[in-house]
Enzyme design. Structure first.
Site, mmCIF file in Angstrom:
data_model
loop_
_atom_site.group_PDB
_atom_site.id
_atom_site.type_symbol
_atom_site.label_atom_id
_atom_site.label_comp_id
_atom_site.label_asym_id
_atom_site.label_seq_id
_atom_site.Cartn_x
_atom_site.Cartn_y
_atom_site.Cartn_z
ATOM 1 N N ARG A 95 7.436 -24.590 -34.107
ATOM 2 C CA ARG A 95 7.135 -24.291 -32.697
ATOM 3 C C ARG A 95 5.675 -24.623 -32.395
ATOM 4 O O ARG A 95 5.335 -25.113 -31.325
ATOM 5 C CB ARG A 95 7.454 -22.822 -32.362
ATOM 6 N N TYR A 117 10.135 -32.535 -6.157
ATOM 7 C CA TYR A 117 11.425 -32.571 -6.852
ATOM 8 C C TYR A 117 12.161 -31.241 -6.642
ATOM 9 O O TYR A 117 11.557 -30.166 -6.780
ATOM 10 C CB TYR A 117 11.161 -32.822 -8.343
ATOM 11 N N ASP A 149 3.190 -34.937 -11.119
ATOM 12 C CA ASP A 149 4.437 -35.311 -11.767
ATOM 13 C C ASP A 149 4.510 -36.840 -11.663
ATOM 14 O O ASP A 149 4.723 -37.388 -10.591
ATOM 15 C CB ASP A 149 5.606 -34.634 -11.023
ATOM 16 N N LYS A 178 13.851 -39.429 -17.856
ATOM 17 C CA LYS A 178 14.023 -40.572 -16.977
ATOM 18 C C LYS A 178 13.538 -41.860 -17.666
ATOM 19 O O LYS A 178 14.176 -42.320 -18.582
ATOM 20 C CB LYS A 178 13.309 -40.302 -15.647
HETATM 21 C C1 PLP Z 1 14.288 -35.143 -13.261
HETATM 22 C C2 PLP Z 1 12.969 -34.781 -12.738
HETATM 23 C C3 PLP Z 1 12.350 -33.584 -13.112
HETATM 24 C C4 PLP Z 1 13.020 -32.568 -14.018
HETATM 25 O O1 PLP Z 1 13.181 -33.035 -15.305
HETATM 26 P P1 PLP Z 1 14.334 -32.542 -16.306
HETATM 27 O O2 PLP Z 1 14.073 -33.360 -17.512
HETATM 28 O O3 PLP Z 1 15.637 -32.834 -15.633
HETATM 29 O O4 PLP Z 1 14.143 -31.091 -16.523
HETATM 30 C C5 PLP Z 1 11.103 -33.333 -12.612
HETATM 31 N N1 PLP Z 1 10.480 -34.194 -11.774
HETATM 32 C C6 PLP Z 1 11.053 -35.345 -11.383
HETATM 33 C C7 PLP Z 1 10.317 -36.243 -10.460
HETATM 34 C C8 PLP Z 1 12.308 -35.680 -11.850
HETATM 35 O O5 PLP Z 1 12.872 -36.812 -11.443
#
Ligand code: PLP
Length: 376
Positions: free
Chosen positions: A45, A97, A169, A194
């Protein structure tokens, strides 16, 4: 070293065996020499060699001091919110998001993290929303799903003047296209699910921090809360990173062509794509990023056509993600942003028929034919 070479040769972990692929260390715990020597690894961890290889790689790509890998994008985002205290106030971009919006509303507001949603393309609105207890600004650029562009240098400057931590983000851009820490931001987050993974086969989240002191705050949350990424999933992301450049190049090329083509179609009412010269954020995007990304949004003249087309598509898959090698389509109002109250969706421009397309690496003619057939 140039960026495609970096993706192949940076951040490698060497265990002395000569293994070209980073080994997957499934050990949860490590043998300690004694109680006096500080061990390099002690318990997975708090540190794991495979995770560390990914974290170092991501820190180098984003030019930060340290990277942290989490079990999902939301785990990464939530862990960053946890560096704040009850009573702190943060500014968050309006079309954030959907999952981030939900985490703030349903979880963090319950711990009295106060949030004001602002249009971050409007610096005056941002400045006016700053209160005495404001501690941070949380943005996306391009925003999801409407692809608005925030001026990262200007927002960072405004934040510095007011002693605020800037968080972005960067999922839609990846470090291949945009490096916010070099533009003055403090913390970068990715849903590695992604583009970093790129094959729709792994969930993951990454946080990269510019400065050492702030890194320690994130590390404290990571080891305390423990939403770490498993060694195997870290390895999948390391593997994905090697082809990030070629995937991004091809996905962007397809996106640009598809966006131009959509404009010529009579079924299409409006296309959102920062690559268009008349997109309000076009010039800013050119100045701060190396591309316009591979997501577009569009509205059809007939909203009902958006609903009938999604079940007729052959190659383009209806699905809640983006950034994979396969093209994915979604209806944000019903999917990623279904949690947002109708008034708020309307206020930011997420219509019920808005279609988001994450463009993959397929042959562009097949994608066009697929869309045309779905409108029949
Ligand atoms: C998918 C996404 C998230 C969340 O990510 P997860 O891996 O699904 O928890 C956050 N921000 C953006 C812009 C995303 O496309």
């Amino acid at each position: 070293m140039r960026k495609n070479t970096m993706l192949i040769h940076r951040g490698q972990y060497h265990d002395g065996t000569g293994s070209v692929s980073v080994p997957i260390y499934h050990s949860s715990t490590y043998k300690l020499k004694n109680l006096d020597t500080e061990p390099r690894y002690e318990y997975s961890r708090t540190g794991n060699p495979t995770r560390e290889a990914l974290e170092v790689m991501m820190a180098e790509l984003e030019e930060g001091s340290r990277g942290f890998a989490f079990s999902s994008g939301m785990a990464a985002i939530s862990s960053v919110f946890m560096i704040f205290k009850a009573g702190d106030h943060i500014l968050v971009t309006k079309d954030v998001y959907g999952g981030t919006y939900r985490a703030l509303k349903e979880v963090f507001e319950g711990f009295n993290l106060q949030v004001t949603y602002v249009d971050c393309t409007n610096l005056k609105e941002v400045e006016e929303a700053i209160q005495t207890n404001t501690r941070g600004i949380y943005i996306e650029s391009p925003t999801n799903p409407l692809l608005k562009i925030v001026d990262l240098k200007k927002i960072s400057l405004l934040a510095k003047e007011n002693n605020l931590i800037t968080i972005i983000d960067n999922t839609f851009m990846t470090p291949y296209l945009q490096k916010p820490l070099t533009l003055g931001m403090d913390i970068v987050i990715h849903s590695a699910t992604k583009y970093i993974g790129g094959h729709s086969d792994v969930l993951g989240g990454i946080v990269i921090v510019k400065d050492e002191t702030l890194s320690n705050r994130v590390y404290t949350v990571q080891k305390s809360i423990g939403a770490v990424l498993s060694p195997h999933d870290c390895w999948l992301l390391l593997r994905g990173l090697k082809t990030l450049g070629v995937r991004m190049d091809r996905q962007q090329e397809n996106t640009e062509k598809l966006a131009q083509w959509l404009l010529t179609r009579q079924e299409v009412k409006r296309v959102h794509y920062p690559g268009f010269k008349d997109h309000p954020g076009h010039q800013i995007c050119l100045d701060q990023a190396a591309g316009f990304g591979a997501v577009i949004c569009f509205d059809l003249h007939q909203e009902s056509l958006a609903y009938s087309m999604i079940s007729k598509l052959k190659y383009i898959t209806l699905g809640a993600s983006l950034g994979g090698v396969e093209s994915l389509i979604s209806i944000p109002a019903k999917m990623s942003h279904s949690f947002m109250p109708p008034e708020e969706k309307q206020a930011v421009g997420i219509t019920d028929g808005l279609i988001r397309l994450s463009v993959g690496i397929e042959d562009i003619e097949d994608l066009k034919e697929d869309l045309i057939a779905s409108w029949q």
